[in-house]
Enzyme design. Structure first.
Site, mmCIF file in Angstrom:
data_model
loop_
_atom_site.group_PDB
_atom_site.id
_atom_site.type_symbol
_atom_site.label_atom_id
_atom_site.label_comp_id
_atom_site.label_asym_id
_atom_site.label_seq_id
_atom_site.Cartn_x
_atom_site.Cartn_y
_atom_site.Cartn_z
ATOM 1 N N ASP A 78 32.142 40.395 30.598
ATOM 2 C CA ASP A 78 31.861 38.986 30.907
ATOM 3 C C ASP A 78 32.485 38.055 29.872
ATOM 4 O O ASP A 78 31.807 37.219 29.275
ATOM 5 C CB ASP A 78 30.352 38.744 30.972
ATOM 6 N N CYS A 79 33.781 38.187 29.698
ATOM 7 C CA CYS A 79 34.507 37.417 28.687
ATOM 8 C C CYS A 79 35.661 36.680 29.371
ATOM 9 O O CYS A 79 36.196 37.137 30.385
ATOM 10 C CB CYS A 79 35.030 38.372 27.612
ATOM 11 N N ARG A 80 36.057 35.552 28.809
ATOM 12 C CA ARG A 80 37.170 34.805 29.416
ATOM 13 C C ARG A 80 38.490 35.571 29.331
ATOM 14 O O ARG A 80 39.455 35.245 30.043
ATOM 15 C CB ARG A 80 37.315 33.438 28.748
ATOM 16 N N THR A 82 38.559 38.919 29.867
ATOM 17 C CA THR A 82 38.356 40.182 30.582
ATOM 18 C C THR A 82 39.437 40.444 31.625
ATOM 19 O O THR A 82 40.072 41.508 31.625
ATOM 20 C CB THR A 82 36.974 40.205 31.262
#
EC number: 1.11.1.9
Length: 209
Positions: A78-80, A82
């Site tokens: 859940d990372c920008r 990813t």
């Protein structure tokens, strides 16, 4: 009057014995410490000397990757970064995987709490959404006293502690970190270095024939 030197120093005997005992204890402690360093050193001078857990919790020896180039990455779902990062890792593994190269992914939840999933869920997420086939290991800690020893070796030897998800570390066939990239760096910045290392591996194998 007799000279002062004629009188025996009766207390010198016990003091000398105590000093000898203390000296022996110190020497023994130093020798044990040096022996410990001697035996520990071979187990900590290579990334491939460590054991880790896979996504299912089974012990895996990194020795199986020795002799190849490895890109070690701390991943998160859940990372920008990813989406782009998993695509980059997939492309690298697809292009170089058959030629002595592996992507080794370690999920971590310490950066923005962006990996809330369990290890099995992370593996399933990466397989289903990005079609990755490279190893995804058990979720670990990278920062602090509970840091995974294998990743701590990566950080200590490179002197580069990750500040966010998807830091990438290139490890040579001997288990030494030779290069790193931050998450925003593109595929084009990584590919030439991986290609060069693989070329060196192939050349060495030909010379050894």
């Amino acid at each position: 009057m007799e000279p002062f030197a004629a009188y025996p120093l009766k207390c010198s005997g016990p003091k000398a014995k105590i000093f000898a005992v203390l000296l022996s204890m110190v020497l023994c402690t130093v020798m044990l410490f040096l022996l410990q360093l001697k035996f520990l050193k071979p187990r900590t001078n290579s990334f491939y000397s460590f054991e880790v857990k896979d996504a299912k919790g089974r012990t895996v020896s990194l020795e199986k990757f020795k002799g190849k180039a490895s890109l070690v990455v701390n991943v998160a779902s859940d990372c920008r970064f990813t989406d782009k990062s998993y695509q980059t890792l997939r492309e690298l593994h697809k292009e170089f995987g058959p030629y002595h190269f592996n992507v080794l992914a370690f999920p971590c939840n310490q950066f923005g709490e962006s990996e809330p999933k369990s290890s099995k869920e992370v593996e399933s997420f990466a397989r289903q959404n990005y079609g990755v086939t490279f190893p995804i290991f058990h979720k670990i800690k990278i920062l602090g006293p509970e840091a995974e020893p294998a990743f701590r070796f990566i950080v200590d030897s490179s002197k580069k502690e990750p500040r966010w998800n998807f830091w990438k570390y290139l490890v040579n066939p001997e288990g030494q970190v030779v290069k790193f990239w931050r998450p925003e760096e593109p595929l084009e910045a990584i590919r030439p270095h991986v290609s060069q290392m693989i070329g060196q591996i192939i050349l060495k194998k030909k010379e050894d024939l």
